[in-house]
Write a protein that holds these residues in place. Structure first.
Motif, PDB file in Angstrom:
ATOM      1  N   THR A 271      29.568  50.540  45.939  1.00  0.00           N
ATOM      2  CA  THR A 271      30.847  50.073  45.409  1.00  0.00           C
ATOM      3  C   THR A 271      30.918  50.269  43.896  1.00  0.00           C
ATOM      4  N   GLU A 272      29.755  50.624  43.323  1.00  0.00           N
ATOM      5  CA  GLU A 272      29.731  50.841  41.881  1.00  0.00           C
ATOM      6  C   GLU A 272      29.043  52.163  41.588  1.00  0.00           C
TER       7      GLU A 272
ATOM      8  N   MET B 149      13.759  41.621  53.757  1.00  0.00           N
ATOM      9  CA  MET B 149      14.371  40.711  52.800  1.00  0.00           C
ATOM     10  C   MET B 149      13.406  40.534  51.627  1.00  0.00           C
TER      11      MET B 149
ATOM     12  N   LEU C  24      11.629  38.230  49.570  1.00  0.00           N
ATOM     13  CA  LEU C  24      11.335  36.861  50.008  1.00  0.00           C
ATOM     14  C   LEU C  24      11.537  35.799  48.933  1.00  0.00           C
ATOM     15  N   ARG C  25      11.598  36.206  47.678  1.00  0.00           N
ATOM     16  CA  ARG C  25      11.740  35.180  46.642  1.00  0.00           C
ATOM     17  C   ARG C  25      13.201  34.848  46.353  1.00  0.00           C
ATOM     18  N   ARG C  26      14.078  35.834  46.439  1.00  0.00           N
ATOM     19  CA  ARG C  26      15.473  35.573  46.100  1.00  0.00           C
ATOM     20  C   ARG C  26      16.453  35.864  47.235  1.00  0.00           C
ATOM     21  N   GLY C  27      15.986  36.503  48.297  1.00  0.00           N
ATOM     22  CA  GLY C  27      16.870  36.707  49.440  1.00  0.00           C
ATOM     23  C   GLY C  27      17.667  37.991  49.399  1.00  0.00           C
TER      24      GLY C  27
ATOM     25  N   SER D 281      32.644  54.202  47.136  1.00  0.00           N
ATOM     26  CA  SER D 281      33.937  53.777  47.691  1.00  0.00           C
ATOM     27  C   SER D 281      35.087  54.280  46.836  1.00  0.00           C
TER      28      SER D 281
ATOM     29  N   ARG E 126      23.306  49.772  46.384  1.00  0.00           N
ATOM     30  CA  ARG E 126      24.538  49.158  45.874  1.00  0.00           C
ATOM     31  C   ARG E 126      25.245  50.046  44.846  1.00  0.00           C
TER      32      ARG E 126
ATOM     33  N   SER F  39      23.585  42.684  62.932  1.00  0.00           N
ATOM     34  CA  SER F  39      22.286  42.111  63.306  1.00  0.00           C
ATOM     35  C   SER F  39      22.265  40.621  63.039  1.00  0.00           C
ATOM     36  N   PRO F  40      21.568  39.851  63.857  1.00  0.00           N
ATOM     37  CA  PRO F  40      20.904  40.314  65.060  1.00  0.00           C
ATOM     38  C   PRO F  40      21.814  40.352  66.291  1.00  0.00           C
TER      39      PRO F  40
ATOM     40  N   GLY G 115      15.426  38.008  57.528  1.00  0.00           N
ATOM     41  CA  GLY G 115      16.786  37.462  57.486  1.00  0.00           C
ATOM     42  C   GLY G 115      17.496  37.717  58.792  1.00  0.00           C
ATOM     43  N   THR G 116      17.894  38.970  59.029  1.00  0.00           N
ATOM     44  CA  THR G 116      18.632  39.294  60.247  1.00  0.00           C
ATOM     45  C   THR G 116      17.722  39.891  61.319  1.00  0.00           C
TER      46      THR G 116
END
Lengths: 479, 220
Positions: A103-104, A283, A285-288, A142, A360, A209-210, A241-242
């Protein structure tokens, strides 16, 4: 002109491990099933074909999955707008494509990310079209300046008009957009039958997912399949995560999700060309956030490609797209190893080139760097070529001890096949100092500027007609 | 200062370990031992959560450990809440957060995480789910009068729906009375500012911190 890498298949997973992953995928499909938000009539039709339904949850008997997947062709062609640009997905070749959809974009002048526009996509496609390492296009950024409901069509218009390479409409995920996309591709191909004979467009739909698919995504897949446009299924799990945090659990979940899509497609459109797509990652693991790079990702890529081939369909494996924010050491390390994993697993399609920051942000410099990295891997995959001529025994005898090979006929015969970088630095130290210690990304930026300064090619003959069609379809989508 | 009661020390440890049944049992035990609800909250749950936050910031704890700690915190707070309300006549009434993924967007895992973290921080969370139309946000804010509204979007194509949703809240005269926080993978601080959100958070843990800062700044 397209440069593909020879598939150097060397399975990193044992036969037992692969069998266990496949069995786990089937077990998930049979016992847990997937949530599919399809219309009741469609769900009923799938049950008539052998799926078991409980509400909107569908369970997939293993025998049915195996039987349905066997209907999919193992290899087929993704066509360019001219035969020289065709891709053969038979398993002998690996192709790099653009990645998407950021998107950027990193602004070429300021180096800072900013929201992307149609002009950015056009610039990226112009460069990608000229790179022989890029075999197929995606909307890598995009068209953020187009109304949201019309973005996928404006993006596809750019793919079809700015490059003659095969276009993969990754952002077309709803049936109304799919119908418009088919009409657009048919216009370019010279009619619906011509499109069916030479699919210049392909697509894929992602699981949620999932274990879910949006009904609109599955309906879009069917629109494409009915038009003869290859449609893959893609899982983008995030371990922890998923998906399960373990590589094995993550790969098994991916397998279940992708096979579910392929099964549904093959039940409703037997023999439709499809592929197995995954860009599973972990993922952070520290910030998601998502990692996009790391040893686990290499195994997820390997498992994805191996399991695709076990299901006898081509593999599209998320490759490169480092989590690094800049085109430096981290991006180099992560993308080199990612490419090596996809090469050794024999993945046919590699999306792809140009993304940073965990997919991203798009960077024109990174596009060139990734193309160069692919070319490096392509040259590696060619192999050393151990034959009489290349063993060079005659030349060695002629030169003898303490001589040199510089002027030998053998050297002159073969030196042009030695791989040459365009962006890796091999200049003498003093030249490098005098040039201001440029990094690879600096050289890439200069090259991007040079490429964009060249006059834009004339629009193709269908451009005006295609644009009118896009306008018409856009009005229909957003009256 | 007196030493912390042994039960509360154990409670803080159970919270740190994310053991929700253990936290619940120890809250009950502590109350049974005659400790005040406020003391159980402060010296047990909040003390444990402080260590969780410290170790998370230091990079020693992983997000899944924070999630289970937040769930355990929520279990403990729910046990204590009626007693806290009695003791402070409404002062401990929970703050409400209305969350949702905007219309057209079906992704909601990140938003669910934010919900868990907010519950762990003592918020009452009303999760409207995904694909939530602006009018549903407006209706929920009108009825619930939340201190916080959280909008999530994962797609570049649905980000403009955040702007529409905030505009609808403004038109209904509801935006000024609450704090609007936005998040989701493509969302940036610049975007938040542009569309008139009060704040932005890049992840679930900072969402709670940001929410607290914004609410404290407003005195809410």
């Amino acid at each position: 002109m397209i440069r593909a890498a020879r598939s150097r298949h060397a399975s990193l997973l044992s036969a037992d491990e692969l069998a266990a992953l496949h069995a786990a995928g089937l077990r998930i499909l049979e016992r847990v099933g997937l949530e599919l938000s399809l219309a009741p009539a469609r769900l009923d039709a799938l049950c008539d074909l052998g799926l078991r339904r409980e509400g909107s949850r569908l369970r997939f008997p293993s025998a049915l999955v195996e039987e349905a997947c066997a209907r999919a062709p193992r290899g087929y062609r993704l066509c360019g707008q001219e035969p020289a640009l065709d891709l053969d997905l038979g398993g002998e070749r690996c192709y790099l494509g653009l990645d998407g959809s950021a998107t950027e974009i990193l602004d070429l002048d300021s180096g800072a990310p900013r929201p992307s526009t149609r002009a950015d996509l056009a610039a990226a496609l112009r460069i990608a079209d000229g790179l022989p390492q890029i075999a197929l296009t995606w909307p890598c950024v995009s068209a953020g300046d187009a109304p949201p409901a019309q973005q996928p069509l404006h993006e596809l218009e750019a793919l079809l008009t700015l490059s003659r390479k095969h276009a993969q409409a990754m952002t077309v995920v709803a049936p109304e957009h799919a119908r418009a996309a088919v009409a657009m591709a048919a216009l370019v191909a010279g009619g619906r039958e011509a499109l069916r004979a030479r699919p210049i467009l392909s697509s894929f739909q992602c699981s949620t997912s999932p274990l879910a698919y949006e009904g609109s995504a599955l309906e879009a897949a069917l629109v494409f399949a009915e038009a003869g446009v290859p449609c893959g299924f893609w899982s983008m799990t995030i371990g922890g995560g998923t998906a399960p945090v373990t590589v094995a659990g993550n790969a098994a979940l991916v397998h279940a999700e992708v096979l579910a899509g392929i099964t549904i497609l093959q039940l409703l459109c037997p023999g439709a060309p499809t592929f197995y797509g995954t860009s599973a990652t972990m993922m952070e693991l520290r910030r998601g956030g998502v990692c996009c790079g790391g040893p686990e990702d290499l195994w997820l890529a390997s498992a994805g490609a191996e399991l695709a081939h076990r299901a006898h369909v081509p593999a599209a494996i998320g490759t490169f797209a480092s989590g690094a924010k800049a085109s430096g050491w981290q991006a180099g390390v992560e993308n080199a190893l990612s490419g090596a994993a996809s090469l050794l697993a024999g993945a046919e399609l590699w999306p792809g080139a140009g993304l940073l920051a965990s997919a991203r942000i798009f960077s024109l410099e990174q596009l060139l760097l990734d193309a160069e990295l692919f070319d490096y891997l392509r040259a590696f995959a060619e192999g050393p070529g151990v034959d009489e001529e290349r063993l060079a025994l005659e030349a060695i005898e002629a030169v003898g001890p303490r001589g040199h090979f510089l002027g030998e006929a053998h050297t002159l015969r073969h030196m042009r096949s030695v791989w040459q970088p365009r962006l890796l630095d091999r200049t003498p130290w003093d030249d490098w100092l005098a040039a201001g210690r440029p990094e690879a990304a600096d050289r890439a930026r200069d090259e991007v500027r040079r490429l964009l300064a060249a006059p834009a090619p004339d629009p193709p003959r269908f451009a005006a007609e295609l644009h009118a069609l896009v306008e018409e379809e856009a009005r229909r989508l957003q009256p | 200062m007196s030493e912390t009661h042994a039960t509360l020390v154990e409670l803080a440890q159970k919270l740190y370990a994310g053991d929700a049944p253990g936290v619940l049992a120890l809250c009950k035990r502590a109350l049974g031992e005659g400790l005040a609800a406020r003391e159980v909250l402060d010296a047990g749950l909040l003390a444990g959560m402080e260590v969780v936050g410290r170790d998370f910031k230091a990079g020693e704890l992983f997000l899944p450990e924070i999630i289970v700690a937040a769930r355990a915190m929520h279990a403990g707070i729910e046990e204590l809440r009626p007693l806290l309300a009695e003791a402070a006549s409404g002062a401990a009434a929970p703050r409400t957060a209305v969350l949702g993924t905007v219309k057209g967007d079906l992704h909601d895992i990140g938003k669910k995480l934010v919900g868990i973290m907010l519950e762990g921080a003592g918020f009452r969370v009303l999760d409207l789910g995904h694909d939530v139309a602006p009018e549903r946000f407006v209706e929920a804010v009108r009825v619930e009068r939340p201190q916080l509204v959280g909008l999530s979007a994962l797609l570049s194509t649905t980000m403009p729906m955040m702007r529409t949703t905030i505009a609808e809240l403004e038109r209904a005269g509801l935006a000024a009375g609450t704090t609007i926080l936005v998040g989701g993978a493509p969302v940036t601080a610049a975007w938040a500012k542009e569309i008139g959100a009060h704040g932005f958070a890049p992840d679930a843990v900072s969402a709670v911190e940001r929410a607290r800062e914004l609410l404290a700044a407003r005195g809410a």
